[in-house]
Structures are given as C-alpha cells and as structure tokens.
Design an enzyme around this catalytic site. Structure first.
Site, PDB file in Angstrom:
ATOM      1  N   HIS A   1      61.125  79.640  73.481  1.00  0.00           N
ATOM      2  CA  HIS A   1      61.360  80.987  72.954  1.00  0.00           C
ATOM      3  C   HIS A   1      62.416  81.007  71.853  1.00  0.00           C
ATOM      4  O   HIS A   1      62.236  81.662  70.833  1.00  0.00           O
ATOM      5  CB  HIS A   1      61.776  81.928  74.086  1.00  0.00           C
ATOM      6  CG  HIS A   1      61.821  83.369  73.687  1.00  0.00           C
ATOM      7  ND1 HIS A   1      60.698  84.069  73.289  1.00  0.00           N
ATOM      8  CD2 HIS A   1      62.854  84.251  73.605  1.00  0.00           C
ATOM      9  CE1 HIS A   1      61.032  85.310  72.989  1.00  0.00           C
ATOM     10  NE2 HIS A   1      62.332  85.440  73.154  1.00  0.00           N
TER      11      HIS A   1
ATOM     12  N   SER B   1      60.995  87.654  68.523  1.00  0.00           N
ATOM     13  CA  SER B   1      60.958  88.344  69.816  1.00  0.00           C
ATOM     14  C   SER B   1      61.091  89.851  69.618  1.00  0.00           C
ATOM     15  O   SER B   1      60.258  90.447  68.930  1.00  0.00           O
ATOM     16  CB  SER B   1      62.058  87.790  70.726  1.00  0.00           C
ATOM     17  OG  SER B   1      61.897  88.245  72.044  1.00  0.00           O
TER      18      SER B   1
ATOM     19  N   ASP C   1      56.861  78.656  75.088  1.00  0.00           N
ATOM     20  CA  ASP C   1      57.725  79.832  75.231  1.00  0.00           C
ATOM     21  C   ASP C   1      57.827  80.230  76.711  1.00  0.00           C
ATOM     22  O   ASP C   1      56.828  80.567  77.334  1.00  0.00           O
ATOM     23  CB  ASP C   1      57.164  80.991  74.404  1.00  0.00           C
ATOM     24  CG  ASP C   1      58.141  82.148  74.259  1.00  0.00           C
ATOM     25  OD1 ASP C   1      58.921  82.385  75.204  1.00  0.00           O
ATOM     26  OD2 ASP C   1      58.127  82.808  73.209  1.00  0.00           O
TER      27      ASP C   1
END
Length: 316
Positions: free
Chosen positions: A275, A159, A243
């Site tokens: 995620h 991320s 996600d």
C-alpha cells in the site's frame, strides 16, 4: 430450544447493531488519521532538511479554514509540469518527503503538497466536504501563479488522496491536465466491507445486489467509483498487487469504469508493491511508467497546442 435460538439471534443482532453504531459514531476517526501512533501532529522534518528548494504557502479554503502547504521546486526556474500531490489518510505531508525528493529528480517537476484541514499545520477538522474545498483552494492557488506552466498541472493521489484527486479533477476539466491514482479504493463503504466483512450484506458496490442501508449513514463516502467515470482527462492507474490495505481489485474496478468512457487510461501493475511502498518496490519501472504517461498525455498535448497557436499567429 426455540428460546435458545431466539436468544442467540437477538445476541448476534445486538452485536451487529452495536458494531454499526460504533462504526457510524467513529467513522471520521477511522477515515482520517492526522496523527499516527507514536507521532505528533507537527512536522517531523521540513523540505529544508532534505535540502529542497521550497516555499511555505498559506491558503484559505472557501469556508475560511486556514491551510498550510509546501510548494517545492527542483530548481528556481524549473519549467517542468507541476504535480498537485494528495497524501494518504494517515500522518502528514512530512512523511512523504523522501518519495517527493525522488519524484522531483525523476520527473523534473514542481510539487505542491497540501495539508488537509486538521492535518499538519492546517486548522480545522477533516471531512469529505471540507477536504474537497481544501483541494479546490490548492488548485486555484496554482492556477493563479505566474512562475509555473498552468497548462500542465497534474493531480497525483495515493489511497485517500486518489479519492480527493478524482473529485477535484472531475470538477476542473479546464484546469487539471491529467490524473494519477495509486492504490485508491472504490468507496469508503467498500473499505468498511473489507475491514468488517459482515457489512458486505448491507453496503453498496462490493455487493451490488445487496441493500444499501448504510449509505445515508456515511458522512465521508468518497465514492470514487462513481466519480471516475465522469473524468475526461487522461488517467494513470498505479496498482500494487500486494496492497495489504486496499485490495488491488478496487483499482481494477476503477480502471474498468473509467476506460469504458475514457480512451486515455493506462493501468500499470507492480507485483511486489504494497500500500505505501509501491513507488519504492516498483523502482525504475514505476518512474518510467509515470514519465511515459506524462510524455504522451501532457507534454505532447502541450506541444500540439503550442504548434496550433503558432500556426494561428502566422495566418493572422
């Protein structure tokens, strides 16, 4: 009727302007979340809790900010690659220890976990400019160590960590052997468009033909889509298709941009990955994909360099 329509338009315009002003004013708090709801800034656990062999490392960023990190080894003389791990935007490195424990075992590697400024035990306040310096300080520390193979330093970012890792990898083509990105966004502006759809008319890459009037207002743009095409090292893209935070199309766009200029790019999808749990949902396939990438792009390259060195020694 006309006055009613005008009033409505002014009202909507006022809401949009107010929303944009709030977004600009609070952007750092939205991008960086060192302390999640229900948590404290301090570490809930340390590697010792999981019986991991580790070293507390204290660094100074180039602007003087004091940083904390953990250097974790599978065993004292581990000769495997060293992974420089950059976390997501929320929480601290202690929240990633369970995944790191499995990573150590599956990849037979060393792992360096950095607390960004403002996170964990590190001083300061997070910003793109500052975190970029922090990442460089971590890499410089690793390069100077004598107990690891400095030719096999792999950057791994998830991320926000992927955005951090991409910048560091681009800036250090001679120090970073490869890059692994997991569920990373194309840019913060694109993520703003995901969270607040009306902003898509004002921002960059998601709507390429739209006016980019917000670009100059963003202090931490993290334009990974612009950086990724400049990276020459091998890149592995790990994408969770479920996600819920970063749409999987972001990873597809990053891969397409990178692969147009870099033949050493691999893209692996995990149908049930979300995620934060793609590594868990992917199971054995996840770790096999990472190991295969390292075998092909890091370990084999090292063997080739070593063989060339030996040939050179024989001819002298």
């Amino acid at each position: 009727m006309v006055s009613y329509v005008n009033a409505l338009l002014y009202g909507v315009g006022g809401i949009v302007v107010a929303g944009m002003a709030l977004l600009v004013a609070l952007q750092e708090r939205l991008v960086y979340v060192p302390v999640g709801p229900g948590f404290t800034k301090s570490y809930a656990i340390t590697p010792a809790r999981l019986r991991l062999l580790y070293e507390d490392v204290w660094l100074r960023s180039s602007d003087g900010v004091r940083l904390h990190a953990w250097f974790i080894k599978l065993f004292p003389d581990c000769s495997g690659p060293t992974i420089l791990f950059f976390q997501e935007n929320a929480g601290n490195i202690a929240h990633r220890l369970e995944m790191v424990r499995i990573m150590l075992q599956r990849l037979q590697c060393n792992i360096f976990m950095l607390s960004y400024r403002g996170y964990g035990a590190s001083d300061g306040y997070p910003s793109q400019h500052g975190i970029t310096k922090d990442a460089q300080a971590a890499l410089d520390h690793l390069v100077q160590r004598t107990d690891i193979d400095t030719s096999r330093i792999i950057v791994f970012g998830r991320s926000l960590g992927g955005a951090v890792g991409a910048v560091l990898t681009k800036n250090n083509p001679d120090k970073v052997a490869a890059l692994i990105l997991e569920n990373t966004f194309t840019s913060i502006l694109d993520m703003a468009g995901v969270l607040l759809p009306f902003l898509k008319w004002f921002i960059g890459h998601s709507v390429p033909k739209g006016p980019k009037v917000l670009n100059f207002l963003v202090r931490s743009p993290w334009n990974t889509i612009d950086v990724i095409g400049q990276i020459k090292q091998p890149i592995l893209f790990l994408s969770g298709l479920q996600d819920e935070m970063v749409p999987s199309v972001h990873m597809q766009m990053l891969y397409a941009k990178a692969a147009a200029h870099n033949r050493q790019c691999n893209f692996v999808e995990f149908p049930t990955g979300m995620h934060m749990d793609t590594w868990l949902a992917g199971g054995d396939r996840y770790w096999r994909a990472v190991q295969q990438f390292l075998d092909q792009n890091v370990l084999e390259n090292k063997a080739y360099v070593s063989s060339q060195h030996e040939k050179g020694s024989k001819t002298r």
